[in-house]
Motif scaffolding. Structure first.
Motif, PDB file in Angstrom:
ATOM      1  N   VAL A 248       6.999  11.440  19.279  1.00  0.00           N
ATOM      2  CA  VAL A 248       8.351  11.273  18.741  1.00  0.00           C
ATOM      3  C   VAL A 248       8.933  12.622  18.309  1.00  0.00           C
ATOM      4  O   VAL A 248      10.097  12.918  18.567  1.00  0.00           O
ATOM      5  CB  VAL A 248       8.357  10.256  17.579  1.00  0.00           C
ATOM      6  CG1 VAL A 248       9.677  10.247  16.851  1.00  0.00           C
ATOM      7  CG2 VAL A 248       8.043   8.860  18.114  1.00  0.00           C
ATOM      8  N   ARG A 249       8.125  13.446  17.657  1.00  0.00           N
ATOM      9  CA  ARG A 249       8.604  14.778  17.263  1.00  0.00           C
ATOM     10  C   ARG A 249       8.960  15.610  18.494  1.00  0.00           C
ATOM     11  O   ARG A 249       9.958  16.330  18.509  1.00  0.00           O
ATOM     12  CB  ARG A 249       7.553  15.506  16.432  1.00  0.00           C
ATOM     13  CG  ARG A 249       7.466  15.010  15.013  1.00  0.00           C
ATOM     14  CD  ARG A 249       6.415  15.823  14.247  1.00  0.00           C
ATOM     15  NE  ARG A 249       6.215  15.305  12.919  1.00  0.00           N
ATOM     16  CZ  ARG A 249       6.895  15.707  11.846  1.00  0.00           C
ATOM     17  NH1 ARG A 249       7.811  16.644  11.964  1.00  0.00           N
ATOM     18  NH2 ARG A 249       6.647  15.191  10.663  1.00  0.00           N
ATOM     19  N   ALA A 250       8.143  15.531  19.529  1.00  0.00           N
ATOM     20  CA  ALA A 250       8.406  16.271  20.763  1.00  0.00           C
ATOM     21  C   ALA A 250       9.729  15.830  21.383  1.00  0.00           C
ATOM     22  O   ALA A 250      10.565  16.660  21.759  1.00  0.00           O
ATOM     23  CB  ALA A 250       7.257  16.063  21.752  1.00  0.00           C
ATOM     24  N   GLU A 251       9.924  14.537  21.490  1.00  0.00           N
ATOM     25  CA  GLU A 251      11.170  13.999  22.059  1.00  0.00           C
ATOM     26  C   GLU A 251      12.375  14.450  21.237  1.00  0.00           C
ATOM     27  O   GLU A 251      13.406  14.834  21.784  1.00  0.00           O
ATOM     28  CB  GLU A 251      11.121  12.469  22.114  1.00  0.00           C
ATOM     29  CG  GLU A 251      10.096  11.900  23.074  1.00  0.00           C
ATOM     30  CD  GLU A 251      10.479  12.049  24.528  1.00  0.00           C
ATOM     31  OE1 GLU A 251      11.656  12.330  24.844  1.00  0.00           O
ATOM     32  OE2 GLU A 251       9.583  11.876  25.377  1.00  0.00           O
ATOM     33  N   ALA A 252      12.243  14.428  19.909  1.00  0.00           N
ATOM     34  CA  ALA A 252      13.350  14.822  19.036  1.00  0.00           C
ATOM     35  C   ALA A 252      13.689  16.308  19.214  1.00  0.00           C
ATOM     36  O   ALA A 252      14.869  16.675  19.273  1.00  0.00           O
ATOM     37  CB  ALA A 252      13.008  14.518  17.579  1.00  0.00           C
ATOM     38  N   LEU A 253      12.668  17.161  19.294  1.00  0.00           N
ATOM     39  CA  LEU A 253      12.912  18.592  19.488  1.00  0.00           C
ATOM     40  C   LEU A 253      13.661  18.863  20.794  1.00  0.00           C
ATOM     41  O   LEU A 253      14.608  19.643  20.828  1.00  0.00           O
ATOM     42  CB  LEU A 253      11.593  19.363  19.493  1.00  0.00           C
ATOM     43  CG  LEU A 253      10.964  19.647  18.152  1.00  0.00           C
ATOM     44  CD1 LEU A 253       9.581  20.254  18.333  1.00  0.00           C
ATOM     45  CD2 LEU A 253      11.836  20.568  17.322  1.00  0.00           C
ATOM     46  N   VAL A 254      13.216  18.218  21.859  1.00  0.00           N
ATOM     47  CA  VAL A 254      13.851  18.428  23.163  1.00  0.00           C
ATOM     48  C   VAL A 254      15.270  17.880  23.154  1.00  0.00           C
ATOM     49  O   VAL A 254      16.195  18.521  23.651  1.00  0.00           O
ATOM     50  CB  VAL A 254      13.009  17.798  24.296  1.00  0.00           C
ATOM     51  CG1 VAL A 254      13.749  17.815  25.610  1.00  0.00           C
ATOM     52  CG2 VAL A 254      11.679  18.521  24.406  1.00  0.00           C
ATOM     53  N   ARG A 255      15.450  16.722  22.565  1.00  0.00           N
ATOM     54  CA  ARG A 255      16.783  16.115  22.478  1.00  0.00           C
ATOM     55  C   ARG A 255      17.743  17.041  21.733  1.00  0.00           C
ATOM     56  O   ARG A 255      18.849  17.288  22.174  1.00  0.00           O
ATOM     57  CB  ARG A 255      16.668  14.763  21.795  1.00  0.00           C
ATOM     58  CG  ARG A 255      17.881  13.906  21.872  1.00  0.00           C
ATOM     59  CD  ARG A 255      17.659  12.494  21.332  1.00  0.00           C
ATOM     60  NE  ARG A 255      17.155  12.478  19.971  1.00  0.00           N
ATOM     61  CZ  ARG A 255      15.942  12.048  19.612  1.00  0.00           C
ATOM     62  NH1 ARG A 255      15.095  11.589  20.510  1.00  0.00           N
ATOM     63  NH2 ARG A 255      15.561  12.053  18.344  1.00  0.00           N
ATOM     64  N   ARG A 256      17.306  17.583  20.608  1.00  0.00           N
ATOM     65  CA  ARG A 256      18.160  18.487  19.823  1.00  0.00           C
ATOM     66  C   ARG A 256      18.436  19.785  20.575  1.00  0.00           C
ATOM     67  O   ARG A 256      19.542  20.319  20.532  1.00  0.00           O
ATOM     68  CB  ARG A 256      17.521  18.791  18.483  1.00  0.00           C
ATOM     69  CG  ARG A 256      17.629  17.626  17.540  1.00  0.00           C
ATOM     70  CD  ARG A 256      17.102  17.966  16.161  1.00  0.00           C
ATOM     71  NE  ARG A 256      16.834  16.743  15.456  1.00  0.00           N
ATOM     72  CZ  ARG A 256      15.627  16.264  15.185  1.00  0.00           C
ATOM     73  NH1 ARG A 256      14.561  16.942  15.525  1.00  0.00           N
ATOM     74  NH2 ARG A 256      15.491  15.122  14.562  1.00  0.00           N
ATOM     75  N   ALA A 257      17.425  20.304  21.259  1.00  0.00           N
ATOM     76  CA  ALA A 257      17.597  21.557  22.016  1.00  0.00           C
ATOM     77  C   ALA A 257      18.612  21.388  23.130  1.00  0.00           C
ATOM     78  O   ALA A 257      19.329  22.320  23.477  1.00  0.00           O
ATOM     79  CB  ALA A 257      16.256  22.020  22.581  1.00  0.00           C
ATOM     80  N   LYS A 258      18.671  20.210  23.686  1.00  0.00           N
ATOM     81  CA  LYS A 258      19.612  19.948  24.773  1.00  0.00           C
ATOM     82  C   LYS A 258      20.954  19.431  24.262  1.00  0.00           C
ATOM     83  O   LYS A 258      21.834  19.105  25.045  1.00  0.00           O
ATOM     84  CB  LYS A 258      18.998  18.959  25.758  1.00  0.00           C
ATOM     85  CG  LYS A 258      17.788  19.539  26.470  1.00  0.00           C
ATOM     86  CD  LYS A 258      17.331  18.663  27.592  1.00  0.00           C
ATOM     87  CE  LYS A 258      16.108  19.219  28.255  1.00  0.00           C
ATOM     88  NZ  LYS A 258      16.353  20.357  29.107  1.00  0.00           N
ATOM     89  N   GLY A 259      21.084  19.308  22.936  1.00  0.00           N
ATOM     90  CA  GLY A 259      22.339  18.877  22.333  1.00  0.00           C
ATOM     91  C   GLY A 259      22.677  17.416  22.542  1.00  0.00           C
ATOM     92  O   GLY A 259      23.844  17.039  22.562  1.00  0.00           O
ATOM     93  N   GLN A 260      21.653  16.580  22.699  1.00  0.00           N
ATOM     94  CA  GLN A 260      21.871  15.155  22.907  1.00  0.00           C
ATOM     95  C   GLN A 260      21.745  14.396  21.611  1.00  0.00           C
ATOM     96  O   GLN A 260      20.994  14.787  20.717  1.00  0.00           O
ATOM     97  CB  GLN A 260      20.844  14.601  23.899  1.00  0.00           C
ATOM     98  CG  GLN A 260      20.930  15.239  25.250  1.00  0.00           C
ATOM     99  CD  GLN A 260      19.785  14.787  26.156  1.00  0.00           C
ATOM    100  OE1 GLN A 260      18.856  14.107  25.730  1.00  0.00           O
ATOM    101  NE2 GLN A 260      19.856  15.173  27.403  1.00  0.00           N
ATOM    102  N   ASN A 261      22.459  13.306  21.512  1.00  0.00           N
ATOM    103  CA  ASN A 261      22.339  12.418  20.370  1.00  0.00           C
ATOM    104  C   ASN A 261      21.140  11.509  20.545  1.00  0.00           C
ATOM    105  O   ASN A 261      20.590  11.388  21.641  1.00  0.00           O
ATOM    106  CB  ASN A 261      23.593  11.550  20.198  1.00  0.00           C
ATOM    107  CG  ASN A 261      24.786  12.384  19.792  1.00  0.00           C
ATOM    108  OD1 ASN A 261      24.649  13.338  19.033  1.00  0.00           O
ATOM    109  ND2 ASN A 261      25.944  12.040  20.304  1.00  0.00           N
ATOM    110  N   HIS A 262      20.757  10.839  19.490  1.00  0.00           N
ATOM    111  CA  HIS A 262      19.632   9.901  19.524  1.00  0.00           C
ATOM    112  C   HIS A 262      19.952   8.768  20.475  1.00  0.00           C
ATOM    113  O   HIS A 262      21.037   8.238  20.487  1.00  0.00           O
ATOM    114  CB  HIS A 262      19.353   9.377  18.135  1.00  0.00           C
ATOM    115  CG  HIS A 262      18.191   8.428  18.048  1.00  0.00           C
ATOM    116  ND1 HIS A 262      17.085   8.540  18.837  1.00  0.00           N
ATOM    117  CD2 HIS A 262      17.996   7.366  17.268  1.00  0.00           C
ATOM    118  CE1 HIS A 262      16.230   7.578  18.543  1.00  0.00           C
ATOM    119  NE2 HIS A 262      16.769   6.850  17.601  1.00  0.00           N
ATOM    120  N   GLY A 263      18.923   8.383  21.273  1.00  0.00           N
ATOM    121  CA  GLY A 263      19.072   7.222  22.131  1.00  0.00           C
ATOM    122  C   GLY A 263      19.475   7.542  23.453  1.00  0.00           C
ATOM    123  O   GLY A 263      19.665   7.628  24.431  1.00  0.00           O
TER     124      GLY A 263
END
Length: 157
Positions: free
Chosen positions: A142-157
């Motif tokens: 979950v932490r890995a997914e969150a880091l990548v999501r934030r780095a790519k500027g995507q919102n949750h989900g």
């Protein structure tokens, strides 16, 4: 959606020293993502972390956490680097700094020490996040997914 079950062993140095509990990992969230896993521990790296990420669609490259292997970030585009620091000290933190000089790839540390100074040092030297060993495999994913999501500027989900 495929579901895969792996065992969460608590991530101690020896698998048999911790009681195992089932962890359900769902496929698809990491589709097309690339992980560079820098780990000296074959059991943790190749046998547990890599299969868990692969089951979620990640492509995983495993190297040792050395200055030479940090150069792997120049050879391929990765979405995340996870580096295991088993003995916090100047060598591990120097690798954090070197990686940060080479790239803005999110860096997640697996730290075996519980001293706050080691965590702070890792974050000050370029890490974006950390998990303490022993850790829950679900939390790492979950932490890995969150880091990548934030780095790519995507919102949750």
């Amino acid at each position: 959606m495929q579901s895969v079950v792996r065992e969460d062993t608590g991530w101690g140095n020896k698998l048999s020293s911790h009681s195992a509990k089932a962890v359900a990992l769902k496929d698809v969230q990491g589709m097309g993502r690339r992980l560079l896993l820098l780990s000296r521990n074959q059991t943790i790296g190749a046998e547990l972390i890599a299969p868990a990420f692969r089951s979620r669609g990640w492509e995983v490259f495993i190297s040792a956490p050395t200055s030479e292997d940090i150069k792997e970030v120049d050879k391929r585009i990765h979405d995340l680097v996870i580096m295991e620091i088993t003995r916090p000290g100047p060598e591990g933190y120097a690798l954090c700094e070197e990686l940060r000089r080479r790239s803005r790839i999110p860096l997640l540390l697996i730290v075996s020490a519980v001293a706050k100074k080691d965590i702070v040092e890792g974050l000050n030297r370029g890490a974006d996040a950390y998990v303490l060993e022993p850790f829950d495999l679900r939390e790492l994913l979950v932490r890995a997914e969150a880091l990548v999501r934030r780095a790519k500027g995507q919102n949750h989900g």
